[in-house]
Design a protein around this motif. Sequence first.
Motif, PDB file in Angstrom:
ATOM      1  N   ASP A 157     115.533  21.107 -55.626  1.00 17.63           N
ATOM      2  CA  ASP A 157     114.495  20.090 -55.503  1.00 17.63           C
ATOM      3  C   ASP A 157     114.842  19.008 -54.473  1.00 17.63           C
ATOM      4  OD1 ASP A 157     112.961  21.370 -57.364  1.00 17.63           O
ATOM      5  OD2 ASP A 157     113.630  20.135 -59.047  1.00 17.63           O
ATOM      6  N   ALA A 158     116.091  18.944 -54.064  1.00 19.70           N
ATOM      7  CA  ALA A 158     116.498  17.935 -53.093  1.00 19.70           C
ATOM      8  C   ALA A 158     116.566  18.493 -51.676  1.00 19.70           C
ATOM      9  CB  ALA A 158     117.865  17.360 -53.482  1.00 19.70           C
ATOM     10  N   HIS A 159     116.240  19.769 -51.495  1.00 22.62           N
ATOM     11  CA  HIS A 159     116.373  20.409 -50.185  1.00 22.62           C
ATOM     12  C   HIS A 159     115.024  20.866 -49.668  1.00 22.62           C
ATOM     13  CE1 HIS A 159     120.779  20.518 -49.836  1.00 22.62           C
ATOM     14  NE2 HIS A 159     120.768  20.612 -51.159  1.00 22.62           N
ATOM     15  N   GLY A 160     114.982  21.127 -48.354  1.00 27.08           N
ATOM     16  CA  GLY A 160     113.765  21.593 -47.720  1.00 27.08           C
ATOM     17  C   GLY A 160     113.962  22.932 -47.046  1.00 27.08           C
ATOM     18  N   THR A 161     112.896  23.650 -46.875  1.00 24.57           N
ATOM     19  CA  THR A 161     112.884  24.876 -46.082  1.00 24.57           C
ATOM     20  C   THR A 161     111.706  24.790 -45.121  1.00 24.57           C
ATOM     21  OG1 THR A 161     111.540  26.017 -47.748  1.00 24.57           O
ATOM     22  CG2 THR A 161     113.927  26.303 -47.882  1.00 24.57           C
ATOM     23  N   GLY A 162     111.853  25.402 -43.966  1.00 23.38           N
ATOM     24  CA  GLY A 162     110.778  25.399 -42.986  1.00 23.38           C
ATOM     25  C   GLY A 162     110.856  24.283 -41.978  1.00 23.38           C
ATOM     26  N   GLY A 163     111.827  23.352 -42.121  1.00 22.89           N
ATOM     27  CA  GLY A 163     112.001  22.309 -41.125  1.00 22.89           C
ATOM     28  C   GLY A 163     112.712  22.844 -39.890  1.00 22.89           C
ATOM     29  N   PRO A 164     112.836  22.035 -38.865  1.00 24.72           N
ATOM     30  CA  PRO A 164     113.461  22.520 -37.633  1.00 24.72           C
ATOM     31  C   PRO A 164     114.984  22.657 -37.691  1.00 24.72           C
ATOM     32  CG  PRO A 164     112.744  20.257 -37.385  1.00 24.72           C
ATOM     33  CD  PRO A 164     112.223  20.710 -38.702  1.00 24.72           C
ATOM     34  N   LEU A 165     115.636  21.926 -38.590  1.00 22.55           N
ATOM     35  CA  LEU A 165     117.097  21.875 -38.599  1.00 22.55           C
ATOM     36  C   LEU A 165     117.671  22.967 -39.489  1.00 22.55           C
ATOM     37  CD1 LEU A 165     119.586  20.151 -37.645  1.00 22.55           C
ATOM     38  CD2 LEU A 165     119.430  18.988 -39.863  1.00 22.55           C
ATOM     39  N   GLY A 166     118.374  23.919 -38.893  1.00 22.76           N
ATOM     40  CA  GLY A 166     119.021  24.954 -39.679  1.00 22.76           C
ATOM     41  C   GLY A 166     120.175  24.394 -40.485  1.00 22.76           C
ATOM     42  N   VAL A 167     120.207  24.692 -41.784  1.00 21.15           N
ATOM     43  CA  VAL A 167     121.306  24.303 -42.670  1.00 21.15           C
ATOM     44  C   VAL A 167     121.711  25.536 -43.469  1.00 21.15           C
ATOM     45  CG1 VAL A 167     122.042  22.821 -44.587  1.00 21.15           C
ATOM     46  CG2 VAL A 167     120.498  21.911 -42.834  1.00 21.15           C
ATOM     47  N   SER A 168     123.010  25.819 -43.500  1.00 20.73           N
ATOM     48  CA  SER A 168     123.526  26.991 -44.203  1.00 20.73           C
ATOM     49  C   SER A 168     124.786  26.609 -44.950  1.00 20.73           C
ATOM     50  CB  SER A 168     123.870  28.117 -43.214  1.00 20.73           C
ATOM     51  OG  SER A 168     122.804  28.398 -42.341  1.00 20.73           O
ATOM     52  N   VAL A 169     125.050  27.307 -46.036  1.00 20.52           N
ATOM     53  CA  VAL A 169     126.333  27.155 -46.714  1.00 20.52           C
ATOM     54  C   VAL A 169     127.379  27.898 -45.904  1.00 20.52           C
ATOM     55  CG1 VAL A 169     127.647  27.681 -48.803  1.00 20.52           C
ATOM     56  CG2 VAL A 169     125.277  26.871 -48.970  1.00 20.52           C
ATOM     57  N   ARG A 170     128.551  27.292 -45.791  1.00 18.99           N
ATOM     58  CA  ARG A 170     129.598  27.838 -44.945  1.00 18.99           C
ATOM     59  C   ARG A 170     129.801  29.336 -45.174  1.00 18.99           C
ATOM     60  NH1 ARG A 170     130.798  26.503 -40.802  1.00 18.99           N
ATOM     61  NH2 ARG A 170     132.064  24.629 -40.990  1.00 18.99           N
ATOM     62  N   SER A 171     129.757  30.086 -44.095  1.00 19.72           N
ATOM     63  CA  SER A 171     129.973  31.529 -44.133  1.00 19.72           C
ATOM     64  C   SER A 171     130.675  31.915 -42.839  1.00 19.72           C
ATOM     65  CB  SER A 171     128.631  32.269 -44.247  1.00 19.72           C
ATOM     66  OG  SER A 171     128.812  33.660 -44.235  1.00 19.72           O
ATOM     67  N   PRO A 172     131.634  32.842 -42.879  1.00 16.27           N
ATOM     68  CA  PRO A 172     132.141  33.534 -44.066  1.00 16.27           C
ATOM     69  C   PRO A 172     132.952  32.602 -44.963  1.00 16.27           C
ATOM     70  CG  PRO A 172     133.521  34.031 -42.181  1.00 16.27           C
ATOM     71  CD  PRO A 172     132.366  33.238 -41.642  1.00 16.27           C
ATOM     72  N   ARG A 173     133.070  32.998 -46.212  1.00 14.02           N
ATOM     73  CA  ARG A 173     133.802  32.190 -47.181  1.00 14.02           C
ATOM     74  C   ARG A 173     135.281  32.534 -47.096  1.00 14.02           C
ATOM     75  NH1 ARG A 173     129.857  32.134 -52.524  1.00 14.02           N
ATOM     76  NH2 ARG A 173     127.904  31.834 -51.389  1.00 14.02           N
ATOM     77  N   THR A 174     136.050  31.613 -46.576  1.00 10.34           N
ATOM     78  CA  THR A 174     137.475  31.868 -46.428  1.00 10.34           C
ATOM     79  C   THR A 174     138.182  31.717 -47.770  1.00 10.34           C
ATOM     80  OG1 THR A 174     137.924  29.553 -45.867  1.00 10.34           O
ATOM     81  CG2 THR A 174     137.432  31.054 -44.043  1.00 10.34           C
TER      82      THR A 174
END
Length: 623
Positions: A157-174
């Motif tokens: 509920d605190a995050h957005g999708t479809g905006g211009p700024l790409g945000v990803s969880v760190r990958s690959p997971r070391t």
Amino acid sequence: MNDAATSPESPATDRFDVIVVGGGSAGAVIAARLTEDPSVRVALVEAGGTPPPHEAMPAAVASLQLDPEVDWMYTGDPGGAGKGLTDHRMMVPRGKMLGGSSGLNYMAYVRGHPGDFDGWAADGGKGWSYDDVLPYFVKSEDLAAPEPPDGVVIDDDAHGTGGPLGVSVRSPRTVAAEQFVQAAEATGIPMGDYNGRDRGGPVGCASLFQTTTREGKRSSTYHAFLVPALDRPNLTIITHAQVEQVLLEVDGAGLRATGVRYRADGRTTTLHADREVVVSAGAIGSPQLLLLSGIGPSAELAEVGVECRLDNPHVGKHLKDHLHVPLAFPAPGVALTMTEIAISLGPDALRAPAGPLPADPADDAGLPPELAALKAEAERRVTEWATTGKGLASSSFYDAVAFFSTGLGDLHTHDAQIGLLACGYTPDIWRHLFRVEPADYFADPDTALSADAETIVVLPNPVQPHSEGEVRLVSSDVADAPRIDLNYLADPHDVTVMVAVMRRALEIVDNWPGAGIGPLMVPPALAEAHGHTVGEAPSDALLEDLARHYALTVYHEASTCRMGSVVDADLRVMGVAGLRVADASVMPTVVSGNTNAATIMIGERAAEMIAGDHQLTLASTVG
């Protein structure tokens, strides 16, 4: 878009509705958002150029710093720190390209604690509470769902999708990152979403980093906001052009900003703004430009021959920055080696003099089988990253983080952050980027920083500093870098908190899962001075000395044109009509975490403020 986007040629016109100075983390957002209305003419003036191709590769981040094409290459006086640094000067990396420091940073997407923004609202920033700013973070964001396996907490509920700024969880997971989170949990810091609506209360939370990346590539504000806007006829981007002055005219009883004068290829050009000038040159560049324009402390301006047009003693003052201490540990079976990283960067990263491949690719024809296989694997990995975004090249290796409260003050927020670097880096990076001589820091640098060394670095970082520095002019020439006094650890409170955060970092290491990791590598001279032997718990005095010698900037400079002192809550420069500042310099105080996400949010809010004042129609609005 004008041809001047890639050259300093004069634009087709010298008159615009809005001129934005600085195409970085906030400025690129403002220019892109405003030109959603085809009726408004916007000029974006940037001192650098288009980012180089390797800017998009997260793993190549260290190669961008100290490159004069993309980094201002500033240094500053560290005050109560920096005793062990070369020339006792702290590096101050600042992006000099479209995208600014969002193209130079380690891509950590950290908004700040909700209490940070509620504190802003109570301190000169009416309308900047957490509830006010959260929708702007969401507006920008395009969060990619975390990949399996599970083990990452997201407050949807605190995050957005479809905006211009790409945000990803760190990958690959070391391995190092996942074990860091487990170790933090063992000390009472639970796994959580540090960008969620509740960052875990005083106990905080730990997580793999969320990063400004999309499909394994950097998502700077250049890529996210400007590239989609490049073909708009109402956007003119002028690069390789350094603004010398904001032009001010007397308007009734006060002043009005009417344009800017910039320098490019030895020529000066004047642009006129019919509506506004927006300064988004960053926490170093924005106060420098205001001072050069005659807005600032009158006595200081007189010292360098600048006519004072508006006396404001706060311009360039109240500088806040974050400072972390690299704590290095041997971590066999846990850390990434520099050899493994270099292979993932492609064959060029393996070439002489540092690597095993020939300096000249033309000499590859005669490679022995083992080197031919090494080159082929490097080509495979970098191709995989380029085509799919997968692999180690998609990581900056600043991989995991914990936030919490020490309980020593600033209870409205978290005053502590601990980050993890999953590798030990190279002697050249320590020597040149960090300004630390490896032989001074490591008892055996050839082993600790060898190509096949397995070393991790834990980074304790107090994030609510009380000490304040300043930015001052050294001359009236914009080409002369400003004087940057960082003044770290001047307030005794900051020393107390630093030692406490270092202690918690050591506790996390003591709770490392599996076989654990080795003992803290203490610089030999400090170990001798404090009677420290390998493996024993360091004293508070040793930890303080370690911080005063080898703490490094996290390059989160902020607050040099802060709300309530230089600009009002609508980011208008107080006493000058038609002039705003919008970047990290307006933060009443620095957020408790990495600053880039909040700076992008400031750009989003500024664009809507400007649009509202001038009846512009944006594609979507929050307020």
